[in-house]
Write a protein that holds these residues in place. Structure first.
Motif, short mmCIF file in Angstrom:
data_model
loop_
_atom_site.label_atom_id
_atom_site.label_comp_id
_atom_site.label_asym_id
_atom_site.label_seq_id
_atom_site.Cartn_x
_atom_site.Cartn_y
_atom_site.Cartn_z
N ALA B 160 0.83 -1.20 0.00
CA ALA B 160 0.00 0.00 0.00
C ALA B 160 0.86 1.25 0.00
CB ALA B 160 -0.93 -0.01 1.21
N ARG B 161 1.94 1.22 0.79
CA ARG B 161 2.82 2.38 0.90
C ARG B 161 3.57 2.60 -0.42
NH1 ARG B 161 7.49 4.27 3.67
NH2 ARG B 161 8.40 2.22 3.88
N TYR B 162 3.98 1.52 -1.01
CA TYR B 162 4.65 1.56 -2.32
C TYR B 162 3.74 2.17 -3.38
CZ TYR B 162 6.21 -0.76 -6.70
OH TYR B 162 6.58 -1.06 -7.99
N TYR B 163 2.50 1.67 -3.41
CA TYR B 163 1.54 2.14 -4.41
C TYR B 163 1.24 3.62 -4.22
CZ TYR B 163 -2.69 2.17 -7.32
OH TYR B 163 -3.63 2.46 -8.29
N GLN B 164 0.99 3.99 -2.98
CA GLN B 164 0.68 5.39 -2.66
C GLN B 164 1.86 6.30 -3.03
OE1 GLN B 164 -1.91 6.41 0.27
NE2 GLN B 164 -1.63 8.44 -0.59
N PHE B 165 3.08 5.83 -2.72
CA PHE B 165 4.28 6.63 -2.95
C PHE B 165 4.46 6.94 -4.43
CE2 PHE B 165 8.90 7.11 -3.56
CZ PHE B 165 9.19 8.03 -2.57
N TYR B 166 4.22 5.95 -5.28
CA TYR B 166 4.51 6.15 -6.71
C TYR B 166 3.29 6.60 -7.54
CZ TYR B 166 9.18 4.26 -5.96
OH TYR B 166 10.46 4.07 -5.53
#
Lengths: 202, 202
Positions: B160-166
């Motif tokens: 989730a953090r990866y998706y949100q970040f990019y």
């Protein structure tokens, strides 16, 4: 024999009703949407007009409620919204025990949770919903895109508040559904056919 | 001819990979999941081990990053996570232009947004995901249900953090997908077959 039930939630303007109708045709299931209001009014032994503007709305806790006085079936002092919810819940449970059916909205997924209905949520991008509302006509022709957008958001906000009030769950949260379909970019007729296969095969 | 692409997001333990594999068989589409890590390492001209623990993770902004030094293709000073994202993005775009394919995770829905891929998200109740992890074996046998639950949550939190970040979007928010499928109560084999029809008919 156990009945097959589809609880269908939908954003306003997303084509949920159209999918529901087509599923009902493909599967041979009964279809209940606004009919539930009439059935609830009959059961409460009141005129339909008492409920007409209260369908899928929670009572406003910050205002004195329009108390419901009449009818032998309900406690005096209940709000019309609560009476409507209670009557519709009874009716929804009875229908789900009696026949294969599709119930649109009205917290049916939660009311019937012990029966494990197939829980479907239909949604779409705002742009697609505005186009759909315009295509359906009704009042949309007299409204600007921004007015229409506000109207769509306002109806969904009422549905969300109603759902949250009676279920303690978040309306449209995917974890409460078996399948969530975005109708923005698909042919609804084909979609309904395939969703019907999916439900049949389950 | 325009290629057909499925961007498949999935919660850990939800059966997303199994559905992806079966869709790939039914539709005759190429399938890319962990293969992308290898392709990215080749492109960056580094060993795969540099990326091995960074797949689908955002760099931690609160720590000094493991800076990536070597290779002619990337700016010095970029974090390994950013290099991996950049390489994978290029590869995903090239694959989607070259062949009908299914790309699992890695923000493919966002990276390919101009091509309008079919965006699928697979999820399930925690209980079903625990059962699925146990059935798949791996490390699950040595873990209690609570440990397994924490592990599942932790992997999804990273995704989730990866998706949100990019992407600046919320991972798993249904509005970013065309179809969201809860695998908790269905036969995944049948489900994949029907989802394939749905994608074919679109």
């Amino acid at each position: 024999m156990k009945k097959h039930v589809i609880a269908l939630g939908r954003q306003f303007g997303s084509g949920g009703r159209e999918i529901g109708r087509k599923l009902s045709e493909s599967l041979g299931f009964a279809y209940y949407d606004r009919e539930l209001l009439k059935l609830a009014a009959e059961r409460a032994e009141v005129g339909e007009e008492l409920f007409a503007d209260k369908d899928e709305k929670a009572g406003n806790p910050w205002l004195f409620k329009a108390f419901y006085q009449g009818g032998p079936k309900v406690k005096q002092g209940q709000s019309a919204e609560d009476v409507l919810f209670q009557m519709q819940s009874e009716i929804i449970r009875e229908l789900a025990e009696k026949e294969d059916c599709i119930i649109v909205g009205r917290c049916a997924d939660h009311i019937l949770r012990d029966m494990k209905p197939f829980r479907l949520f239909i949604y779409a991008d705002m742009e697609a919903r505005i186009v759909r509302c315009r295509a359906k006509g009704e009042d949309a022709a007299r409204m600007s895109d921004e007015e229409l957008r506000q109207r769509i958001l306002s109806i969904d906000k009422k549905r969300a508040r109603y759902y949250q009030f009676y279920t303690d769950q978040v309306w449209g949260d995917k974890i409460n559904y078996d399948l969530c379909i975005n109708t923005s970019a698909v042919n609804i007729k084909k979609l309904a056919g395939i969703t019907a296969s999916l439900i049949r095969e389950r």
